[in-house]
Design an enzyme around this catalytic site. Sequence first.
Site, mmCIF file in Angstrom:
data_model
loop_
_atom_site.group_PDB
_atom_site.id
_atom_site.type_symbol
_atom_site.label_atom_id
_atom_site.label_comp_id
_atom_site.label_asym_id
_atom_site.label_seq_id
_atom_site.Cartn_x
_atom_site.Cartn_y
_atom_site.Cartn_z
ATOM 1 N N ASN A 23 -4.634 15.809 -7.152
ATOM 2 C CA ASN A 23 -3.977 17.096 -6.379
ATOM 3 C C ASN A 23 -4.131 18.231 -7.273
ATOM 4 O O ASN A 23 -3.222 18.121 -8.294
ATOM 5 C CB ASN A 23 -2.630 16.630 -5.638
ATOM 6 C CG ASN A 23 -1.853 18.089 -5.206
ATOM 7 O OD1 ASN A 23 -2.400 19.029 -4.854
ATOM 8 N ND2 ASN A 23 -0.563 18.006 -4.799
ATOM 9 N N GLU A 45 6.413 19.887 -2.916
ATOM 10 C CA GLU A 45 6.574 21.248 -2.989
ATOM 11 C C GLU A 45 6.293 22.189 -1.721
ATOM 12 O O GLU A 45 7.037 23.143 -1.578
ATOM 13 C CB GLU A 45 5.258 21.827 -4.110
ATOM 14 C CG GLU A 45 5.430 21.333 -5.452
ATOM 15 C CD GLU A 45 4.244 20.811 -6.078
ATOM 16 O OE1 GLU A 45 3.358 21.155 -5.899
ATOM 17 O OE2 GLU A 45 4.264 20.207 -7.330
ATOM 18 N N LYS A 102 -3.158 21.300 -6.704
ATOM 19 C CA LYS A 102 -2.329 22.369 -6.432
ATOM 20 C C LYS A 102 -2.913 23.750 -6.670
ATOM 21 O O LYS A 102 -4.004 23.585 -6.341
ATOM 22 C CB LYS A 102 -1.044 22.242 -7.313
ATOM 23 C CG LYS A 102 -0.499 20.749 -7.321
ATOM 24 C CD LYS A 102 0.775 20.523 -8.247
ATOM 25 C CE LYS A 102 1.281 19.006 -8.117
ATOM 26 N NZ LYS A 102 2.511 18.779 -8.363
ATOM 27 N N HIS A 104 4.012 17.120 0.944
ATOM 28 C CA HIS A 104 4.176 17.012 -0.350
ATOM 29 C C HIS A 104 5.510 17.984 -0.805
ATOM 30 O O HIS A 104 5.907 18.771 0.220
ATOM 31 C CB HIS A 104 3.060 17.914 -1.059
ATOM 32 C CG HIS A 104 3.022 17.842 -2.570
ATOM 33 N ND1 HIS A 104 3.904 18.513 -3.405
ATOM 34 C CD2 HIS A 104 2.368 16.713 -3.288
ATOM 35 C CE1 HIS A 104 3.547 18.013 -4.498
ATOM 36 N NE2 HIS A 104 2.876 17.141 -4.591
ATOM 37 N N SER A 116 3.799 12.310 -12.761
ATOM 38 C CA SER A 116 3.536 12.521 -14.079
ATOM 39 C C SER A 116 2.716 11.111 -14.416
ATOM 40 O O SER A 116 2.832 10.663 -15.651
ATOM 41 C CB SER A 116 4.942 12.493 -15.015
ATOM 42 O OG SER A 116 5.415 13.773 -14.549
ATOM 43 N N GLY A 140 5.564 16.547 -12.403
ATOM 44 C CA GLY A 140 5.266 17.787 -13.352
ATOM 45 C C GLY A 140 6.262 17.937 -14.348
ATOM 46 O O GLY A 140 6.368 18.717 -15.333
ATOM 47 N N GLU A 162 6.441 10.062 -4.267
ATOM 48 C CA GLU A 162 6.558 10.860 -5.284
ATOM 49 C C GLU A 162 8.059 11.273 -5.482
ATOM 50 O O GLU A 162 8.402 12.344 -4.851
ATOM 51 C CB GLU A 162 5.498 11.949 -4.929
ATOM 52 C CG GLU A 162 4.084 11.971 -4.712
ATOM 53 C CD GLU A 162 3.203 13.149 -5.380
ATOM 54 O OE1 GLU A 162 2.382 12.928 -6.118
ATOM 55 O OE2 GLU A 162 3.332 14.001 -4.449
HETATM 56 P P1 13P Z 1 2.105 15.783 -11.730
HETATM 57 O O1 13P Z 1 1.390 14.452 -11.933
HETATM 58 O O2 13P Z 1 1.386 16.914 -12.391
HETATM 59 O O3 13P Z 1 3.561 14.960 -12.050
HETATM 60 O O4 13P Z 1 1.988 15.900 -10.216
HETATM 61 C C1 13P Z 1 2.093 15.035 -9.077
HETATM 62 C C2 13P Z 1 1.965 15.314 -7.882
HETATM 63 O O5 13P Z 1 2.876 16.179 -7.360
HETATM 64 C C3 13P Z 1 0.756 15.091 -7.245
HETATM 65 O O6 13P Z 1 0.886 15.334 -5.823
#
Ligand code: 13P
Length: 249
Positions: A11, A93, A13, A91, A208, A169, A163
């Site tokens: 992903n 976010e 983003k 997701h 992560s 992150g 997740e």
């Molecule tokens: P990170 O791997 O950067 O922690 O992000 C995970 C994520 O949100 C994947 O959708």
Amino acid sequence: MAQRKPIVAGNWKMNGSIELVSEISTAVNECKNKQVDVIVFPPAALLTKMAEFGVEVGTQTISEFDSGAYTGELSAELAKQLGATYTLVGHSERRAIFGESNEAVANKFAKAQENGLIPVLCVGETEEQRESGETEKVVAEQINAVISKLGIAALSNSVLAYEPVWAIGTGKTATPEQAQAVHKFIRDMLSTQSEPVAQALQILYGGSVNDKNSKSLFTQPDIDGGLIGGASLKADAFVSICNSALGNV
Ligand code: 13P
């Protein structure tokens, strides 16, 4: 050992560029023909370009509407035309920053399937929710919103991604045991409604994941691969993560 085919998904983003599409696509194509499905979720503007490289791609979200006066939105139908075969829905976010409710996420899940896209339903608890012992309740509610709208059978043509928000992150990965416990909870919960659906469903871990910790996560019995954020933007790391999923076949 899981009998499900592992998936490693990246992903991006709101990151990446036209240059990165060609770099990552070349790397992903090196991992092809192996026993792992690799999917990349770049920003929508880069979908077609990446699909042209022969990489399996998906969108990071889709609209819950078909078409019309929804400025800035991308319909599932158009995402499909642009080359997407998957779409993320829900997701964290999208939930936290853009206010997507469980109901909106369920609508998006339905819209994806109506248009021939495979939804990747993202679920997970915040740090506060985990600390107050609500992880299972939160995850169950997020999944049940989809089941109550569409029925358990809808999950047979989808993927789930657990997740934990506190691991996204932050560099603070869930331990393999913590992740496995939630994945098992999800599978057990679904198996009370349909054992075949529960057993066939690929459940990815995200938060992560990197090339150092992926193997220990992916070898857990109920973890069927990963949804990778930051590390999916680095060709070498992403390829090693893809390779680390092979041991799980
Ligand atoms: P990170 O791997 O950067 O922690 O992000 C995970 C994520 O949100 C994947 O959708």
